[in-house]
Design a protein around this motif. Structure first.
Motif: not given
Length: 261
Positions: A6-31
């Motif tokens: 829908d055109g909105r943007r989310l701040e995001a950051q990766w640590w470690g390998p990308g999703p093509e190289a290893a499984p991912s842990l997706v962090l969902l922050h507190q309130g």
């Protein structure tokens, strides 16, 4: 930044390998959290597990685009069922475990219980909410009183949010809305789970009692592991990081076979 359809943007950051190289842990922050609010935990998590770690700030938080007030009582379900799948698509996530703290833990449980998503192999919930207890509402009311009493809380949030007033009132007003407290019950979502859960809570959590763990153990048909940490409050990843990292490593060994993402 990650763009949504829908055109909105989310701040995001990766640590470690990308999703093509290893499984991912997706962090969902507190309130009141954001990408930066996680501190050193994402980097430590990537180093400890070998997984890639993706954290993002929900709309209205961090440097993400705003979310107009008021936030409706179903806003956590909207995040879990609409925004999160689009975020995973845009980030190219292939195999993942969701790791949510507080409100983020609730979002992870909702997603795992209501969205058919083969990418998600499990969820780690840190101090999640499945119902609104008296202690939960009391803690939110204390936060409101502190916010109104001085500017110190706003000063603490300002480095983490483009608009700290929006972040605070979006969360606090929603949780103090009687319609939210009366209608928030994730036992049906837990009963529909088909992926394993690891739930970690501090015994001294001011926002929830160990009953939250018992609710999940009774309701969820999938494997549920629980860990109650004596003397620890609402942020186990900050107060007992080694115990959390060890528990997460053990859980991932069961739900994420080694291999590329």
């Amino acid at each position: 930044m990650i763009g949504l359809p829908d055109g909105r943007r989310l701040e995001a950051q990766w640590w470690g390998p990308g999703p093509e190289a290893a499984p991912s842990l997706v962090l969902l922050h507190q309130g009141l959290g954001s990408v930066s609010f996680w501190g050193e935990f994402p980097a430590r998590l990537a180093a400890a597990t070998g997984c890639g770690v993706l954290a993002y700030s929900r709309l209205g938080y961090g440097q993400s685009d705003p979310r107009p007030l008021p936030w409706q009582p179903g806003y956590l379900h909207d995040e879990a069922q609409i925004v999160l799948p689009r975020l995973l698509d845009a980030a190219g996530v292939r195999r993942c475990v969701l790791l949510g703290h507080s409100d983020g833990g609730s979002i992870a449980a909702i997603h795992a219980g209501t969205v058919e998503d083969a990418r998600v192999r499990g969820a780690v919930l840190l101090a999640p909410h499945f119902i609104v207890e008296e202690i939960t509402r009391a803690g939110v009311q204390v936060a409101r009183a502190r916010w109104e009493a001085s500017g110190r809380m706003r000063e603490r949030l300002a480095p983490h949010h483009r608009d700290p007033d929006l972040a605070f009132h979006g969360w606090n007003d929603a949780w103090l809305d009687p319609g939210f407290a009366d209608g928030f019950d994730l036992r049906p979502e837990l009963a529909a789970l088909r992926v394993p859960l690891l739930i970690i809570q501090g015994e001294a959590d001011i926002y929830g009692t160990p009953e939250q763990l018992r609710i999940a153990e009774r309701a969820a048909p999938a494997l549920v592991e629980t860990l109650l940490l004596p003397g620890i409050g609402h942020a186990p990843q900050e107060e007992a990081p080694e115990a959390v990292l060890a528990a997460v490593r053990g859980f991932l060994a069961k739900v994420l076979p080694p291999g590329p993402g």
